[in-house]
Design a protein around this motif. Structure first.
Motif, PDB file in Angstrom:
ATOM      1  N   LYS A   2       0.843  -1.191   0.000  1.00  0.00           N
ATOM      2  CA  LYS A   2       0.000   0.000   0.000  1.00  0.00           C
ATOM      3  C   LYS A   2       0.881   1.245   0.000  1.00  0.00           C
ATOM      4  CE  LYS A   2      -3.827   2.216   2.278  1.00  0.00           C
ATOM      5  NZ  LYS A   2      -4.794   2.251   3.330  1.00  0.00           N
ATOM      6  N   LEU A  36      -2.985   6.313  -1.669  1.00  0.00           N
ATOM      7  CA  LEU A  36      -2.993   6.662  -3.089  1.00  0.00           C
ATOM      8  C   LEU A  36      -4.101   5.929  -3.820  1.00  0.00           C
ATOM      9  CD1 LEU A  36       0.059   7.642  -2.627  1.00  0.00           C
ATOM     10  CD2 LEU A  36       0.430   6.814  -4.923  1.00  0.00           C
ATOM     11  N   GLU A  37      -4.761   6.654  -4.717  1.00  0.00           N
ATOM     12  CA  GLU A  37      -5.675   6.035  -5.672  1.00  0.00           C
ATOM     13  C   GLU A  37      -4.804   5.490  -6.807  1.00  0.00           C
ATOM     14  OE1 GLU A  37      -8.809   5.694  -5.042  1.00  0.00           O
ATOM     15  OE2 GLU A  37      -8.974   7.089  -3.362  1.00  0.00           O
ATOM     16  N   LYS A  38      -5.310   4.527  -7.564  1.00  0.00           N
ATOM     17  CA  LYS A  38      -4.510   3.880  -8.617  1.00  0.00           C
ATOM     18  C   LYS A  38      -3.970   4.844  -9.651  1.00  0.00           C
ATOM     19  CE  LYS A  38      -6.775  -0.539  -8.122  1.00  0.00           C
ATOM     20  NZ  LYS A  38      -7.613  -1.564  -8.682  1.00  0.00           N
ATOM     21  N   TYR A  39      -4.664   5.930  -9.918  1.00  0.00           N
ATOM     22  CA  TYR A  39      -4.288   6.878 -10.966  1.00  0.00           C
ATOM     23  C   TYR A  39      -3.363   7.991 -10.474  1.00  0.00           C
ATOM     24  CZ  TYR A  39      -7.878   9.601  -8.602  1.00  0.00           C
ATOM     25  OH  TYR A  39      -8.606  10.255  -7.651  1.00  0.00           O
ATOM     26  N   GLU A  40      -3.046   8.032  -9.183  1.00  0.00           N
ATOM     27  CA  GLU A  40      -2.341   9.174  -8.611  1.00  0.00           C
ATOM     28  C   GLU A  40      -0.845   8.954  -8.421  1.00  0.00           C
ATOM     29  OE1 GLU A  40      -5.308  11.423  -5.588  1.00  0.00           O
ATOM     30  OE2 GLU A  40      -4.588   9.473  -4.900  1.00  0.00           O
ATOM     31  N   THR A  41      -0.111  10.061  -8.483  1.00  0.00           N
ATOM     32  CA  THR A  41       1.267  10.098  -8.008  1.00  0.00           C
ATOM     33  C   THR A  41       1.201  10.455  -6.524  1.00  0.00           C
ATOM     34  OG1 THR A  41       1.544  12.463  -8.435  1.00  0.00           O
ATOM     35  CG2 THR A  41       2.074  10.941 -10.264  1.00  0.00           C
ATOM     36  N   CYS A  45      -1.806  12.665  -4.646  1.00  0.00           N
ATOM     37  CA  CYS A  45      -2.537  12.100  -3.509  1.00  0.00           C
ATOM     38  C   CYS A  45      -2.500  13.066  -2.330  1.00  0.00           C
ATOM     39  CB  CYS A  45      -1.934  10.760  -3.112  1.00  0.00           C
ATOM     40  SG  CYS A  45      -2.575  10.095  -1.565  1.00  0.00           S
TER      41      CYS A  45
END
Length: 141
Positions: A2, A36-41, A45
């Motif tokens: 994570k 973090l969401e999957k699409y984020e750096t 985040c």
């Protein structure tokens, strides 16, 4: 594994940092942040979490000091990056349900009931030196 990120806001004018009391079974003081969401750096985040948890918007309320994290906490199944945000004044957060209280505190006033991540940061000499530089921007090495 994570991943998470957050911001530690500093006010060089008063030389204080902003902490929030997390509403958990055992309340602890922490920085604003989360997973973090999957699409984020990590920096994306941290900015999102600061909006969600405190209502702060980059440019209006704070400036990002650096896209290089102040600290990278590595735990068993979790990596957390903490960035520094700089404010000109001690701004007041609009707390969401994750926090029950906030405090602007001097480094020697940080409460003892700290989130493990905040505790780890405070115990790291390199992190503390960078934080001191953020609080005292006119001081050079």
């Amino acid at each position: 594994m994570k991943l998470g990120a957050g911001f530690l806001l500093v006010c060089p004018t008063t030389q204080r940092i902003l902490l929030a009391l997390r509403t958990e079974s055992k309340p602890v003081w922490s920085v604003f942040g989360g997973g973090l969401e999957k699409y984020e750096t990590p920096i994306q985040c941290a900015k999102r979490e600061l909006i969600e948890e405190a209502g702060f918007i980059e440019g209006r309320d704070y400036k990002v000091m650096s896209t290089k994290p102040l600290n990278i906490g590595r735990y068993t199944n979790f990596v957390y990056r903490t960035f520094i945000g700089v404010t000109e004044t001690e701004i007041i957060p609009s707390l969401n349900y994750e926090h029950s209280e906030y405090r602007w505190v001097a480094m020697n006033e940080i409460p003892d009931n700290r989130h493990f991540g905040l505790q780890q940061m405070m115990g790291d000499p390199k992190t503390m030196k960078r934080l001191e530089s953020a609080l005292n921007p006119t001081v050079t090495d």
